[in-house]
Design an enzyme around this catalytic site. Structure first.
Site, PDB file in Angstrom:
ATOM      1  N   GLY A  69       9.361   1.180   8.464  1.00  0.00           N
ATOM      2  CA  GLY A  69       7.994   0.849   8.839  1.00  0.00           C
ATOM      3  C   GLY A  69       7.979   0.010  10.099  1.00  0.00           C
ATOM      4  O   GLY A  69       8.804  -0.879  10.282  1.00  0.00           O
ATOM      5  N   GLY A  71       4.803  -1.105  11.394  1.00  0.00           N
ATOM      6  CA  GLY A  71       3.484  -1.719  11.533  1.00  0.00           C
ATOM      7  C   GLY A  71       3.675  -3.189  11.842  1.00  0.00           C
ATOM      8  O   GLY A  71       4.750  -3.625  12.257  1.00  0.00           O
ATOM      9  N   LEU A  72       2.626  -3.968  11.628  1.00  0.00           N
ATOM     10  CA  LEU A  72       2.745  -5.393  11.933  1.00  0.00           C
ATOM     11  C   LEU A  72       3.900  -5.998  11.158  1.00  0.00           C
ATOM     12  O   LEU A  72       4.685  -6.777  11.687  1.00  0.00           O
ATOM     13  CB  LEU A  72       1.443  -6.106  11.575  1.00  0.00           C
ATOM     14  CG  LEU A  72       0.260  -5.739  12.465  1.00  0.00           C
ATOM     15  CD1 LEU A  72      -0.957  -6.549  12.057  1.00  0.00           C
ATOM     16  CD2 LEU A  72       0.587  -6.003  13.920  1.00  0.00           C
ATOM     17  N   ALA A  73       4.004  -5.631   9.890  1.00  0.00           N
ATOM     18  CA  ALA A  73       5.032  -6.253   9.060  1.00  0.00           C
ATOM     19  C   ALA A  73       6.428  -5.812   9.498  1.00  0.00           C
ATOM     20  O   ALA A  73       7.309  -6.646   9.712  1.00  0.00           O
ATOM     21  CB  ALA A  73       4.791  -5.897   7.592  1.00  0.00           C
ATOM     22  N   SER A 313     -17.351  -1.413  11.634  1.00  0.00           N
ATOM     23  CA  SER A 313     -17.095  -2.836  11.404  1.00  0.00           C
ATOM     24  C   SER A 313     -18.125  -3.458  10.465  1.00  0.00           C
ATOM     25  O   SER A 313     -19.322  -3.189  10.527  1.00  0.00           O
ATOM     26  CB  SER A 313     -17.092  -3.591  12.714  1.00  0.00           C
ATOM     27  OG  SER A 313     -17.093  -4.968  12.446  1.00  0.00           O
ATOM     28  N   ARG A 360     -17.796  -7.296  -0.143  1.00  0.00           N
ATOM     29  CA  ARG A 360     -17.570  -5.856  -0.010  1.00  0.00           C
ATOM     30  C   ARG A 360     -17.729  -5.083  -1.307  1.00  0.00           C
ATOM     31  O   ARG A 360     -18.358  -4.032  -1.332  1.00  0.00           O
ATOM     32  CB  ARG A 360     -16.150  -5.621   0.507  1.00  0.00           C
ATOM     33  CG  ARG A 360     -15.958  -6.055   1.921  1.00  0.00           C
ATOM     34  CD  ARG A 360     -14.534  -5.847   2.368  1.00  0.00           C
ATOM     35  NE  ARG A 360     -14.424  -6.212   3.791  1.00  0.00           N
ATOM     36  CZ  ARG A 360     -13.299  -6.163   4.484  1.00  0.00           C
ATOM     37  NH1 ARG A 360     -12.177  -5.770   3.915  1.00  0.00           N
ATOM     38  NH2 ARG A 360     -13.284  -6.495   5.746  1.00  0.00           N
ATOM     39  N   HIS A 444     -10.225   1.513   1.398  1.00  0.00           N
ATOM     40  CA  HIS A 444      -9.861   0.897   2.657  1.00  0.00           C
ATOM     41  C   HIS A 444      -8.504   0.212   2.617  1.00  0.00           C
ATOM     42  O   HIS A 444      -7.746   0.235   3.582  1.00  0.00           O
ATOM     43  CB  HIS A 444     -10.951  -0.119   2.982  1.00  0.00           C
ATOM     44  CG  HIS A 444     -10.710  -0.891   4.214  1.00  0.00           C
ATOM     45  ND1 HIS A 444     -10.510  -0.284   5.426  1.00  0.00           N
ATOM     46  CD2 HIS A 444     -10.628  -2.218   4.439  1.00  0.00           C
ATOM     47  CE1 HIS A 444     -10.330  -1.216   6.335  1.00  0.00           C
ATOM     48  NE2 HIS A 444     -10.372  -2.395   5.769  1.00  0.00           N
ATOM     49  N   LEU A 484      -3.933  -8.514   8.513  1.00  0.00           N
ATOM     50  CA  LEU A 484      -3.158  -8.627   9.756  1.00  0.00           C
ATOM     51  C   LEU A 484      -2.355  -9.927   9.722  1.00  0.00           C
ATOM     52  O   LEU A 484      -1.190  -9.975  10.097  1.00  0.00           O
ATOM     53  CB  LEU A 484      -4.101  -8.610  10.959  1.00  0.00           C
ATOM     54  CG  LEU A 484      -4.950  -7.347  11.099  1.00  0.00           C
ATOM     55  CD1 LEU A 484      -5.827  -7.431  12.341  1.00  0.00           C
ATOM     56  CD2 LEU A 484      -4.063  -6.113  11.184  1.00  0.00           C
TER      57      LEU A 484
HETATM   58  C1  LIG Z   1      -9.565   1.091   9.535  1.00  0.00           C
HETATM   59  C2  LIG Z   1      -8.903  -0.170   9.115  1.00  0.00           C
HETATM   60  C3  LIG Z   1      -9.325  -1.392   9.641  1.00  0.00           C
HETATM   61  C4  LIG Z   1      -8.715  -2.575   9.256  1.00  0.00           C
HETATM   62  N1  LIG Z   1      -9.161  -3.744   9.801  1.00  0.00           N
HETATM   63  C5  LIG Z   1      -8.530  -4.891   9.473  1.00  0.00           C
HETATM   64  C6  LIG Z   1      -8.927  -6.123  10.067  1.00  0.00           C
HETATM   65  O1  LIG Z   1      -9.841  -6.170  10.877  1.00  0.00           O
HETATM   66  N2  LIG Z   1      -8.277  -7.240   9.723  1.00  0.00           N
HETATM   67  C7  LIG Z   1      -7.248  -7.224   8.841  1.00  0.00           C
HETATM   68  O2  LIG Z   1      -6.677  -8.271   8.603  1.00  0.00           O
HETATM   69  N3  LIG Z   1      -6.845  -6.071   8.266  1.00  0.00           N
HETATM   70  C8  LIG Z   1      -7.461  -4.915   8.550  1.00  0.00           C
HETATM   71  N4  LIG Z   1      -7.050  -3.742   7.967  1.00  0.00           N
HETATM   72  C9  LIG Z   1      -5.877  -3.737   7.092  1.00  0.00           C
HETATM   73  C10 LIG Z   1      -4.582  -3.807   7.896  1.00  0.00           C
HETATM   74  O3  LIG Z   1      -4.713  -3.078   9.072  1.00  0.00           O
HETATM   75  C11 LIG Z   1      -3.371  -3.237   7.168  1.00  0.00           C
HETATM   76  O4  LIG Z   1      -3.322  -3.726   5.901  1.00  0.00           O
HETATM   77  C12 LIG Z   1      -2.082  -3.650   7.852  1.00  0.00           C
HETATM   78  O5  LIG Z   1      -2.132  -3.323   9.198  1.00  0.00           O
HETATM   79  C13 LIG Z   1      -0.879  -3.008   7.206  1.00  0.00           C
HETATM   80  O6  LIG Z   1       0.276  -3.258   8.007  1.00  0.00           O
HETATM   81  P1  LIG Z   1       1.706  -2.836   7.524  1.00  0.00           P
HETATM   82  O7  LIG Z   1       2.642  -3.318   8.566  1.00  0.00           O
HETATM   83  O8  LIG Z   1       1.944  -3.356   6.161  1.00  0.00           O
HETATM   84  O9  LIG Z   1       1.744  -1.309   7.413  1.00  0.00           O
HETATM   85  P2  LIG Z   1       1.342  -0.091   8.452  1.00  0.00           P
HETATM   86  O10 LIG Z   1       0.821  -0.606   9.710  1.00  0.00           O
HETATM   87  O11 LIG Z   1       0.539   0.877   7.697  1.00  0.00           O
HETATM   88  O12 LIG Z   1       2.732   0.538   8.806  1.00  0.00           O
HETATM   89  C14 LIG Z   1       3.423   1.389   7.951  1.00  0.00           C
HETATM   90  C15 LIG Z   1       4.682   1.840   8.628  1.00  0.00           C
HETATM   91  O13 LIG Z   1       5.540   2.431   7.694  1.00  0.00           O
HETATM   92  C16 LIG Z   1       6.015   3.647   8.166  1.00  0.00           C
HETATM   93  N5  LIG Z   1       6.298   4.471   7.004  1.00  0.00           N
HETATM   94  C17 LIG Z   1       5.540   4.665   5.915  1.00  0.00           C
HETATM   95  N6  LIG Z   1       6.174   5.440   5.048  1.00  0.00           N
HETATM   96  C18 LIG Z   1       7.364   5.744   5.584  1.00  0.00           C
HETATM   97  C19 LIG Z   1       8.476   6.510   5.150  1.00  0.00           C
HETATM   98  N7  LIG Z   1       8.490   7.107   3.990  1.00  0.00           N
HETATM   99  N8  LIG Z   1       9.516   6.625   5.980  1.00  0.00           N
HETATM  100  C20 LIG Z   1       9.538   6.010   7.199  1.00  0.00           C
HETATM  101  N9  LIG Z   1       8.524   5.264   7.623  1.00  0.00           N
HETATM  102  C21 LIG Z   1       7.443   5.128   6.833  1.00  0.00           C
HETATM  103  C22 LIG Z   1       4.970   4.159   9.074  1.00  0.00           C
HETATM  104  O14 LIG Z   1       5.540   5.036   9.999  1.00  0.00           O
HETATM  105  C23 LIG Z   1       4.492   2.877   9.706  1.00  0.00           C
HETATM  106  O15 LIG Z   1       5.316   2.573  10.788  1.00  0.00           O
HETATM  107  C24 LIG Z   1      -7.666  -2.550   8.324  1.00  0.00           C
HETATM  108  C25 LIG Z   1      -7.239  -1.342   7.802  1.00  0.00           C
HETATM  109  C26 LIG Z   1      -7.856  -0.157   8.168  1.00  0.00           C
HETATM  110  C27 LIG Z   1      -7.409   1.110   7.532  1.00  0.00           C
END
Ligand SMILES: Cc1cc2nc3c(=O)[nH]c(=O)nc-3n(C[C@H](O)[C@H](O)[C@H](O)COP(=O)(O)OP(=O)(O)OC[C@H]3O[C@@H](n4cnc5c(N)ncnc54)[C@H](O)[C@@H]3O)c2cc1C
Ligand code: HEM
Ligand code: HEM
Ligand code: SF4
Ligand code: F3S
Ligand code: FES
Lengths: 680, 233, 247
Positions: A69, A71-73, A313, A360, A444, A484
């Protein structure tokens, strides 16, 4: 004041008397977080950073870390651990780490900076988050989250994240999600994008430095657990189809949320549960899987072709008024022709104090109620019920800016919401300045996820879980702008400080491709793929996914009941059988095959869906995003049962035919007292 | 063609942008030259003697510090260097662009680019041919297609443009020059990094129009005037 | 509505591809362009033909995953991403030609999917600010002039979709690169590495095989995020300064 807090328990462990899910699960041993900190709440994290062992810089190069993954994490963790000198392998299924779903977050990120001097503090952010989560989160984790929040902003600014600024050149803040302090940092409506690009760039810098190797278009399909420890993953190269094994000293899952179990959600098309679910099947517990957040302001479904839903939003509710016609026969009229006295501003009517700004879950549930009553608006769409019956329903309520436009003037509305209005117009083809917008709730975010201890380690040693994929910080409901914050807190500051306690024992004895655990994981993956390709039935993976989504939305969505959940579990079990006998995946493994990718994801969603329903069935209380019809006050509000359910439900997999085992982790608060919430 | 590795020790001088800067600077030298040259040509309206005096004066310019025709040779040297650099850079960029997309689209629409920007390379080629011809005509070869004397620049010019096809060749060349300058002027300013705002970009585009019209128009006046008889021997 | 689709089909990077014709009925104008392709794929699957492969993820115009050449225009006739393009921009009976991005730096992996990893490498070459986690001063330590902050944000919205490359007659990635250089170059935090950044990024861009920019401007017209041509000028200016500094 805070330092006195945290030394003595303020509540009793829960004693569950109801047992709705009997027959669907086996009770297990209670679970305790083995590394839970004690002492004054504001000193726990500092103390832990000190107590955790260090890894000698010369040794770090010899330690391999797999992060699934970006994403931010995951992205933040890869950058930070790379900088520290570990040998990191980073995986994502997209073609670039920068496309992880975090990029879509709009609103903002919370941090207890108190730049506005409006009385914010670490403790207040902590308090708001626990309360917002309806007292179903662990207080130590949440406190830590609030504590590092300020560092996140510093870090991001240093990376060049272009947060909104005031004329004086300092950072701007806004209040978000009904909170009374302004602690949300934002970059117009694209906060997630900018934060993710910051993390991505930091990570790419490490790629150039040689400490991070990135594997894009790779999907993790299995964890390798050898001699009781997570030691690697099996991944499929999505371009060539090659099944690869990657071995390491530790594995981190940061694979995001599983909201797509509902098929339609605001998540990206590819968001999935596979990485987490495969780990679950290998022994990692799944915690509170039924906690789902449904966002009230999304663009409604326009037909059966719909592939995903778009979030608008939440800020729109600050100025827009929500209503539906009082009479069902007015529903197909032009809204502008419906006189004021025939409109039902139902949120303002039911919740005079909070009006359109209720949380919400309440706003969402009431919108559904209105549509179920037959007072929904917009085009009637055919809904295929979970049992296959079709009906015509209007799924939408008005979000009206007519008042706001006459009060503030069109210009002011334009500057405040212009881009959202444009997006709405592009998607629906309607002009929201002229006719009221139509909105409807959509799935969501999921608060549930893999169970982790205070160190973010799952029940499989050496398997850490961060971001939305874990269950840890948001309880039964997440506050806006906190996901986030959690993703970056985990990635930049928490994981790097906790993983070293585990890695201090490494490097672990090398294993190679011939280790039985590696061979087994690999063979499992290969057989599964061959199975998908050989069923040769009649239906696409997507069609099963849609059907699963219908079941989940109907029975495990905004309102859940004992009867409905039982029905859903039966339906999902039937669906699973049908899936494994009637799936059609064309093509081969040896090239890009998107149908094959989807089939694997849907298979896992089906199993997850069943567990979510069992979890929801067991939890006979309403809390946060989980509303059980059987547990409401006289006037239809959510009713929590702390005496029975102040615990984390951590589920253990026992095989295809076994019943899941429920392990309970008691939630004991020492710094905050539990209260029932009320928005009347 | 993608290189999956990172390049080490990148140098600014070896970049495509540096090539472009070379092109822009040499282009600006040309612009300076054509403006001056056009001014000289317009002396034709002042009559035979004024024009020839001017041509003569050019050769004596800078004396006694410079030898006879010294200034002219310095200028020629600068022009030749600019030409080699300009054409060399153009060819290098052209080849690069050709390699960057070897599979063409079945359908491709242009949305905002001008015709002049898309025809820079062919236009440049046309100009190159014209310059060769032009030098043969007036400087190196001194060809007088109507068969008269070639040692009197004014007369050579007037006799040449009395021929309709000569005028047509020159007018076509001026059209090409106008196109080249329309985009080239803007492009040079953008390449040198002076168009960092929408308004400065708009001004640079205007400059392109002005130069194209002034230069192509100014040059065209002389042959046209000869053809219709405003200028005669 | 009823449509005739001409779609590029190609098995993998090594195979030759060709255009294939498909008839599709029952398309509604509320569908997005990609949902229209979903419907086609469902139909192909039923007929026993492999579905058309194309990239998409967020489907809300922010991840940059999607991107198709639609009737000769990158992302189609509107200023938006392919996923946000809706079928109401087309008419019943239309012929639609759908091709992948064409650039030798973006090889086709299958059907409409291309490999854009060169963009990651351009960022690796210098598209960042070196700030190790934990080393940051307080966020308010360096105020940023509002005008600069706004410009930095405007250009930071690039989603790396590659439409600029696809649309540019020279196959140049200057707009993409310029957007990042301008974003980081506007901020005080970006100054220390500013001139090395531009040299290294351009160096990588050239080594990848992208064309040089001749200021044609098709890129900005195709850009769904409306990144202006200024950023290329800024890129040129920064490179010119780097030249002067002898980098
Ligand atoms: C439309 C929308 C708006 C939002 N707005 C906000 C906001 O304003 N403020 C807020 O705090 N939160 C908001 N959220 C929530 C927040 O964006 C998410 O909870 C957060 O970004 C999740 O980050 P993450 O790093 O955990 O995962 P993600 O960013 O979802 O990253 C997942 C990663 O895992 C990888 N991955 C997944 N499965 C596999 C696999 N099997 N093999 C290899 N790679 C894999 C993907 O490629 C990706 O890189 C929003 C969410 C959505 C949907
Ligand atoms: C001799 C033959 C010539 C050739 C082959 C040629 C070719 C080119 C080419 C291919 C370009 C790049 C196109 C672009 O940047 O868009 C260019 C740019 C330019 N040319 Fe020429 N050209 C020639 C002569 C001239 C002349 C005579 C002038 C001036 C009177 C001129 C002025 C310019 C200018 C100002 C530019 C813009 C530079 C830039 O883009 O930065 N060129 N030329
Ligand atoms: C109608 C248009 C033009 C006319 C009538 C014209 C006329 C002339 C004449 C009479 C000379 C000879 C001058 C002398 O030897 O003293 C000359 C030289 C020259 N012209 Fe032109 N010219 C025209 C356009 C151009 C253009 C467009 C260019 C360049 C792009 C150009 C480039 C030159 C050059 C390089 C020389 C040689 C100068 C030298 O080294 O002596 N001319 N031209
Ligand atoms: S500059 Fe525009 S077109 Fe190019 S990659 Fe970025 S967003 Fe896409
Ligand atoms: S279209 Fe190409 S030539 Fe430059 S201005 Fe844009 S990159
Ligand atoms: S799918 Fe994300 S931008 Fe189109």
């Amino acid at each position: 004041m805070a330092s006195a807090q945290g030394t003595s328990p303020l509540n009793q462990p829960a004693q569950q008397v109801s047992d709705d899910a009997r027959g669907y699960y086996t009770p297990g041993e209670p679970i305790v977080d083995p590394v839970a900190p004690t002492g004054p709440i504001d000193q726990r994290w500092t103390q832990r950073i000190f107590d955790n062992r260090l890894v000698n810089p010369a040794n770090r190069r010899k330690l391999d870390i797999i992060i699934v993954g970006t994403g931010l994490a995951g992205g933040a963790a890869a950058a930070t651990l790379g900088e520290a000198g570990y040998n990191v392998k980073s995986f994502c299924y997209q073609d670039s780490p920068r496309r992880a779903h975090s990029i879509a977050a709009q609103g903002g990120i919370n941090a207890a900076k108190n730049y506005k001097e409006d009385g914010d503090s670490t403790f207040r952010l902590f308090y708001d988050t626990v309360k917002g989560g309806d007292y179903r989160s662990r207080e130590s984790n949440v406190y830590r989250l609030a504590e590092v929040s300020a560092n996140i902003i510093d870090q991001c600014v240093a990376q060049g994240v272009p947060f909104a600024r005031e004329y004086g050149g300092l950072l701007d803040n806004r209040s978000f999600g009904g909170v009374q302090v302004s602690r949300t940092f934002y970059a117009r409506g694209q906060t997630g994008q900018q934060l993710l690009l910051g993390a991505y760039q930091a990570m790419e810098r490490q790629v150039a430095a040689g400490t991070v190797t990135q594997y894009t278009r790779h999907e993790m399909l299995e964890v390798i657990v050898a001699d009781g420890k997570a030691r690697g993953i099996v991944a499929r190269d999505l371009v060539t189809g090659e099944i690869e094994t990657h071995l390491a000293d530790v594995v981190v899952l940061a694979n995001g949320g599983y909201g797509n179990v509902f098929f339609l959600s605001t998540n990206a098309m590819g968001s999935n549960v596979t990485a987490a679910w495969r780990a679950h099947r290998k022994g990692a517990y799944m915690a509170n899987p039924c906690y789902t957040q449904i966002h009230p302001t999304c663009i409604p479904v326009s037909g059966a072709h719909q592939s995903k839903l778009t979030l608008m939003s939440e800020s729109l509710r600050n100025d827009g008024r929500i209503w539906v016609p009082k009479k069902a026969e007015d529903c197909d009229k032009d809204p502008r022709d419906i006189p004021e006295e025939d409109r039902d501003y139902y949120l303002e009517r039911i919740y005079p104090a909070f009006g359109n700004l209720v949380p919400r879950d309440i706003a969402s549930r009431q919108a559904k109620n209105m549509c179920d009553e037959g007072r929904g608006v917009g085009p009637a769409v055919t809904e295929v019920g979970p049992d296959g019956t079709e009906q015509q329903v209007r799924r939408g309520v008005y979000l009206d800016f007519a008042d706001a436009i006459s009060r503030m003037g069109r210009k002011a509305v334009e500057t405040k919401y212009g881009n959202l209005f444009d997006m709405y117009a592009r998607i629906t083809g309607e002009d929201p300045y002229e006719t009221p917008m139509r909105i409807y709730p959509a799935v969501h975010y999921v608060m549930g996820g893999l169970w982790v201890d205070y160190h973010l380690q799952s029940t499989i040693p050496g398997l850490f879980v961060t971001g939305e994929a874990n269950f840890s910080d948001h309880g039964a409901n997440r506050l806006g702008a906190s996901a986030l914050m959690q993703g970056l807190a985990d990635g930049y500051f928490v994981l790097p400080n906790t993983i070293r306690e585990y890695l201090a024992d490494g490097p672990f004895e090398k294993i190679d491709e011939s280790h039985p655990a590696v061979v087994e994981a690999r063979t499992d993956v290969e057989q599964r793929i061959q199975k998908f390709l050989s069923i040769n039935g009649t239906r696409s993976a997507d069609s099963f996914h849609k059907q699963l989504g219908n079941i989940m939305w109907e029975y495990c969505g905004m309102e859940r009941s004992e009867e409905g959940l039982r029905k859903a579990i039966d339906m999902i079990r039937d669906l699973k059988k049908e899936f494994w006998t009637d799936l059609r995946v064309l093509g081969t493994n040896e090239s890009i095959n998107q149908s094959l990718e989807r089939a694997g994801r849907v298979a896992d969603f089906i199993e997850l869906g069943e567990l979510m329903c069992i979890d929801a069935l067991n939890r006979r209380e309403s809390c946060g995003g989980h509303f059980r019809a059987e547990s409401q006050t006289e006037d239809g509000e959510a009713l929590r049962h702390d005496d029975e359910f102040a615990y984390v439900a951590a589920w253990e997999w026992t095989g295809e035919d076994g019943l899941p085992v429920l392990h309970k982790e008691d939630l004991i608060y020492t710094a905050i007292e539990m209260k029932q919430r009320s928005y009347k | 063609m993608a290189t999956p590795t990172l390049v080490k020790g990148a140098r600014a001088t070896r970049s495509t942008v540096a090539l472009k800067i070379v092109m822009a600077v040499s282009g600006l030298v040309f612009i300076g030259y054509v403006l001056a040259h056009m001014y000289g040509n317009l002396k034709a309206f002042a009559g035979h003697d004024a024009y020839n005096d001017y041509a003569h004066h050019l050769r004596e310019f800078g004396e006694p510090m410079l030898p006879y025709e010294g200034f002219l040779w310095v200028m020629r040297l600068v022009l030749v260097i600019a030409l080699v650099a300009h054409v060399g850079a153009a060819v290098a960029l052209w080849r690069r662009a050709a390699k960057a997309r070897t599979v063409k689209y079945q359908v491709k629409k242009n949305q905002s680019s001008s015709l002049s920007s898309r025809t820079m390379r062919w236009g440049g080629l046309a100009l190159l041919l014209f310059i060769v011809w032009h030098l043969l005509h007036f400087t190196v070869g001194k060809v007088n297609p109507s068969g008269g004397a070639t040692n009197d620049p004014y007369n050579l010019m007037v006799e040449s443009f009395d021929l309709w096809w000569m005028t047509v060749i020159y007018l076509l060349a001026m059209l090409a020059l106008g196109f080249h300058l329309h985009h080239g002027t803007f492009s040079a300013i953008q390449t040198l990094g002076f168009t960092n705002t929408a308004s400065s970009r708009a001004r640079a585009k205007q400059a392109g129009w002005v130069l194209a019209v002034v230069v192509a128009g100014g040059f065209s006046l002389v042959p046209l005037s000869v053809l219709v008889g405003i200028i005669e021997k | 509505m009823r449509l005739t689709l001409n779609i590029w089909r190609q098995r993998d990077a090594a195979s030759a591809g060709s255009m294939q014709k498909y008839e599709l009925d029952g398309v509604s104008e509320d569908m997005s362009f990609l949902e229209m392709l979903d419907v086609l794929n469902e139909q192909l699957n039923e007929q026993g033909e492999e579905p058309v492969a194309f990239d998409s993820d967020c489907r809300e115009g922010i991840c940059g995953n999607c991107g198709l050449m639609i009737n000769g225009q990158a992302h189609g006739p509107e200023v938006t991403t392919t996923c946000q393009l809706h079928m109401r921009s087309f008419k019943d009976g239309d012929d639609i030609t759908i091709e992948p991005w064409r650039s030798d730096v973006f090889p086709v992996l299958r059907d409409l999917i291309v490999d854009r990893s060169a963009f990651d490498r351009i960022i690796q070459a210098g598209g960042y600010i070196s700030a190790n986690t934990g080393s940051a001063p307080d966020a308010h330590a360096a105020p940023v002039e509002k005008k600069k902050a706004d410009r930095a944000f405007d250009v930071a919205t690039c989603i790396a979709c590659g439409a600029c490359v696809a649309a540019c007659p020279n196959g140049s990635a200057s707009l993409f690169m310029g957007a990042k250089i301008t974003h980081l170059g506007e901020l005080p935090q970006g100054q220390p590495e500013r001139y090395d950044r531009v040299v290294n990024m351009v160096g990588q861009h050239d080594a990848e095989g992208f064309g040089g920019c001749t200021n044609i401007g098709e890129c900005t017209a195709a850009c769904p995020k409306e990144i202006p041509l200024d950023v290329i000028s800024q890129l040129n200016k920064d490179l010119r300064t780097a030249l002067k500094q002898g980098r």
